[in-house]
Design a protein around this motif. Structure first.
Motif, mmCIF file in Angstrom:
data_model
loop_
_atom_site.group_PDB
_atom_site.id
_atom_site.type_symbol
_atom_site.label_atom_id
_atom_site.label_comp_id
_atom_site.label_asym_id
_atom_site.label_seq_id
_atom_site.Cartn_x
_atom_site.Cartn_y
_atom_site.Cartn_z
ATOM 1 N N GLY A 1 0.780 -1.230 0.000
ATOM 2 C CA GLY A 1 0.000 0.000 0.000
ATOM 3 C C GLY A 1 0.810 1.276 0.000
ATOM 4 N N ALA A 2 2.153 1.172 0.067
ATOM 5 C CA ALA A 2 2.970 2.382 0.109
ATOM 6 C C ALA A 2 3.045 3.074 -1.244
ATOM 7 C CB ALA A 2 4.383 2.043 0.595
ATOM 8 N N GLY A 3 2.702 2.355 -2.310
ATOM 9 C CA GLY A 3 2.663 2.980 -3.620
ATOM 10 C C GLY A 3 4.032 3.226 -4.208
ATOM 11 N N GLN A 4 4.040 3.806 -5.398
ATOM 12 C CA GLN A 4 5.272 4.134 -6.088
ATOM 13 C C GLN A 4 5.566 5.612 -5.944
ATOM 14 O OE1 GLN A 4 4.826 2.856 -10.120
ATOM 15 N NE2 GLN A 4 4.852 0.678 -9.615
ATOM 16 N N THR A 5 6.800 5.975 -6.218
ATOM 17 C CA THR A 5 7.174 7.382 -6.199
ATOM 18 C C THR A 5 6.342 8.154 -7.216
ATOM 19 O OG1 THR A 5 9.432 6.864 -5.562
ATOM 20 C CG2 THR A 5 9.059 9.017 -6.563
ATOM 21 N N GLY A 6 5.767 9.259 -6.762
ATOM 22 C CA GLY A 6 5.071 10.130 -7.704
ATOM 23 C C GLY A 6 3.654 9.704 -7.988
ATOM 24 N N GLU A 7 3.217 9.973 -9.226
ATOM 25 C CA GLU A 7 1.801 9.915 -9.535
ATOM 26 C C GLU A 7 1.411 8.636 -10.253
ATOM 27 O OE1 GLU A 7 1.083 12.561 -13.241
ATOM 28 O OE2 GLU A 7 2.403 13.638 -11.903
ATOM 29 N N SER A 8 1.495 7.537 -9.552
ATOM 30 C CA SER A 8 0.987 6.274 -10.060
ATOM 31 C C SER A 8 -0.057 5.792 -9.071
ATOM 32 C CB SER A 8 2.117 5.248 -10.209
ATOM 33 O OG SER A 8 1.639 4.046 -10.766
ATOM 34 N N PHE A 9 -1.267 6.322 -9.193
ATOM 35 C CA PHE A 9 -2.316 6.050 -8.212
ATOM 36 C C PHE A 9 -2.958 4.694 -8.467
ATOM 37 C CE2 PHE A 9 -3.041 10.900 -8.439
ATOM 38 C CZ PHE A 9 -1.983 11.125 -7.566
ATOM 39 N N SER A 10 -3.579 4.175 -7.430
ATOM 40 C CA SER A 10 -4.383 2.966 -7.545
ATOM 41 C C SER A 10 -5.697 3.208 -6.810
ATOM 42 C CB SER A 10 -3.652 1.757 -6.947
ATOM 43 O OG SER A 10 -4.439 0.588 -7.043
ATOM 44 N N ARG A 11 -6.714 3.626 -7.567
ATOM 45 C CA ARG A 11 -8.052 3.926 -7.055
ATOM 46 C C ARG A 11 -8.014 5.034 -6.002
ATOM 47 N NH1 ARG A 11 -10.609 -2.026 -6.203
ATOM 48 N NH2 ARG A 11 -12.579 -0.965 -6.584
ATOM 49 N N PRO A 12 -7.636 6.249 -6.417
ATOM 50 C CA PRO A 12 -7.567 7.381 -5.479
ATOM 51 C C PRO A 12 -8.952 7.807 -5.025
ATOM 52 C CG PRO A 12 -7.272 8.158 -7.728
ATOM 53 C CD PRO A 12 -7.311 6.644 -7.792
ATOM 54 N N THR A 13 -8.996 8.599 -3.948
ATOM 55 C CA THR A 13 -10.291 8.913 -3.327
ATOM 56 C C THR A 13 -10.560 10.394 -3.098
ATOM 57 O OG1 THR A 13 -9.262 8.483 -1.176
ATOM 58 C CG2 THR A 13 -10.521 6.680 -2.161
ATOM 59 N N ASP A 14 -9.533 11.236 -2.918
ATOM 60 C CA ASP A 14 -9.825 12.625 -2.547
ATOM 61 C C ASP A 14 -8.610 13.491 -2.819
ATOM 62 O OD1 ASP A 14 -11.292 14.773 -1.616
ATOM 63 O OD2 ASP A 14 -11.642 13.962 0.377
ATOM 64 N N VAL A 15 -8.816 14.824 -2.784
ATOM 65 C CA VAL A 15 -7.745 15.780 -3.013
ATOM 66 C C VAL A 15 -7.990 17.016 -2.145
ATOM 67 C CG1 VAL A 15 -8.936 16.879 -4.978
ATOM 68 C CG2 VAL A 15 -6.442 17.040 -4.802
ATOM 69 N N ALA A 16 -6.899 17.666 -1.691
ATOM 70 C CA ALA A 16 -6.996 18.885 -0.876
ATOM 71 C C ALA A 16 -5.734 19.713 -1.102
ATOM 72 C CB ALA A 16 -7.165 18.535 0.603
ATOM 73 N N TRP A 17 -5.743 20.966 -0.583
ATOM 74 C CA TRP A 17 -4.635 21.898 -0.782
ATOM 75 C C TRP A 17 -4.326 22.608 0.523
ATOM 76 C CZ3 TRP A 17 -9.278 21.709 -3.090
ATOM 77 C CH2 TRP A 17 -9.335 21.148 -4.364
ATOM 78 N N ASP A 18 -3.053 22.932 0.730
ATOM 79 C CA ASP A 18 -2.697 23.758 1.880
ATOM 80 C C ASP A 18 -2.605 25.216 1.456
ATOM 81 O OD1 ASP A 18 -0.203 24.089 0.628
ATOM 82 O OD2 ASP A 18 0.802 22.613 1.911
#
Length: 378
Positions: free
Chosen positions: A194-211
């Motif tokens: 579940g740690a994923g790959q470096t950068g933008e290789s998503f697997s079924r993403p769910t949400d987004v936010a900004w600081d």
């Protein structure tokens, strides 16, 4: 002796949190408009995965409805049209459809509006996060649709038991190396599930936010169990998280919100908690008194509050509510129940809380948007 026994009982109740706090949460009285949107005759809402508003009050709905098709360009089949992004004015009147024909709109998961009124969608099946400007033009794409997708995909239920797997510290900054499921970011070791790959290789993403600096945070999500951070231009900065039940681990990362101080609140659905981090992914605290969080939203303004949708069963028809908390995790109130009638909820997947006491709620199993007006102030 009796006094000691009473103290032990009280401690046990506090530790078990979930049901105890659910029973003690003060009830908030509210009204519901179950049909706040005027739909065109030719468009029907499906599962409402995302609901958001911009600074003018325009309403955006990302819904799982449409006419999915597959086109063949070269040797690669491209599916599109499985979901639709709709815009309404503040009165609920239909304005337009955005992104029509774009292949990234396959299975709607979330829609958000950033402080500049750009509209961002999160699509679970295309694995992409897509940014539209206020005019509806594509401005940025995070991740790329896989060459192949298993059909049918696995159920989205959290795993019943997830072991705590402690990351192994790495030499040279603790960033980790490639291996197994890929390279983890801050606090993740190579090969952790579940740690994923470096950068933008998503697997079924769910949400987004900004600081406040415009950095982008993506919860990634069902296939992975991490948060990915990018700068405002879409350059990858770091990941954190892996599959598990320890601090900084997740069992379905279902939502994210960021407060005015830059603290990152993550809905860890399967572990029944909200975890709070700083912007670099360092764990700060957790709230375990909100049941099973499926959607979260933080209000604007100097005295922010957190809304959390709880769904207590896979179909959302047995146990559901929305909690109102301060940013220290204290419950300020609770409202709603499971069901199909007005003021009842069925798999709430998105909350818009631009106005603290006037919420828009998107439901999956009831195929609708409800506009909720709370009868109480803080």
């Amino acid at each position: 002796m009796k006094r000691s026994f009473s103290v032990l009982i009280a401690i046990a109740l506090v530790v078990t949190t979930g049901s105890f706090f659910a029973q003690q949460a003060p009830a908030i009285q509210f009204d519901s408009n179950p049909m706040p949107l005027t739909m065109p005759d030719t468009i029907h809402l499906g599962e409402v995965a995302g609901i958001a508003t911009n600074s003018r009050g325009d309403i955006y709905v990302y819904t799982r409805t449409g006419n999915p098709t597959i086109t063949i360009g070269t040797s690669r089949a491209v599916a599109h049209g499985g979901s639709r992004l709709l815009q309404f004015d503040r009165s609920g009147k239909f304005v337009r459809e955005i992104g029509q024909g774009a292949y990234g709109l396959l299975q709607a998961q979330q829609v958000r509006v950033d402080p500049q009124d750009n509209v961002w969608i999160v699509d679970q099946m295309s694995t992409q996060v897509i940014k539209f400007d206020p005019n509806g033009r594509v401005q940025m794409i995070l991740s790329r649709k896989p060459e192949a997708i298993n059909v049918p995909t696995a159920r989205l239920d959290p795993l019943p038991v997830v072991p705590v797997i402690q990351p192994v510290p790495q030499a040279g900054g603790g960033r980790g190396g490639r291996g197994g499921d890929g390279e983890g970011g801050a606090g993740a070791a190579p090969g952790l599930t579940g740690a994923g790959q470096t950068g933008e290789s998503f697997s079924r993403p769910t949400d987004v936010a900004w600081d406040g600096a415009g950095n982008i945070y993506v919860t990634d999500g069902y296939g992975n169990s991490r948060v990915a951070k990018y700068d405002k231009n879409g350059k990858w900065i770091r990941n954190w998280g892996s599959r598990g039940s320890g601090q900084g681990q997740f069992n379905i990362v279902h939502g994210i919100a960021i407060d005015g101080q830059g603290m990152v609140y993550v809905a860890d659905e399967g572990n029944k908690r909200i975890q709070v981090f700083d912007g670099d992914g360092s764990f700060k605290t957790q709230f375990t008194n909100v049941g099973t969080p499926t959607a979260i939203c933080i209000t604007r303004g100097p005295q922010q509050v957190l809304y959390v949708a709880h769904t207590g069963d896979p179909d959302g028809m047995e146990d559901a509510a929305i909690y109102k908390l301060d940013l220290q995790g204290k419950i300020l109130g609770k409202f709603g129940t499971a069901g199909k009638l007005p003021k009842e909820f069925g798999l709430v997947n998105s909350i818009d809380c631009r106005n603290e006491n006037e919420l828009l709620v998107g439901e999956l199993s009831n195929w609708r948007v409800q506009k909720l007006t709370l009868r109480t102030s803080r």
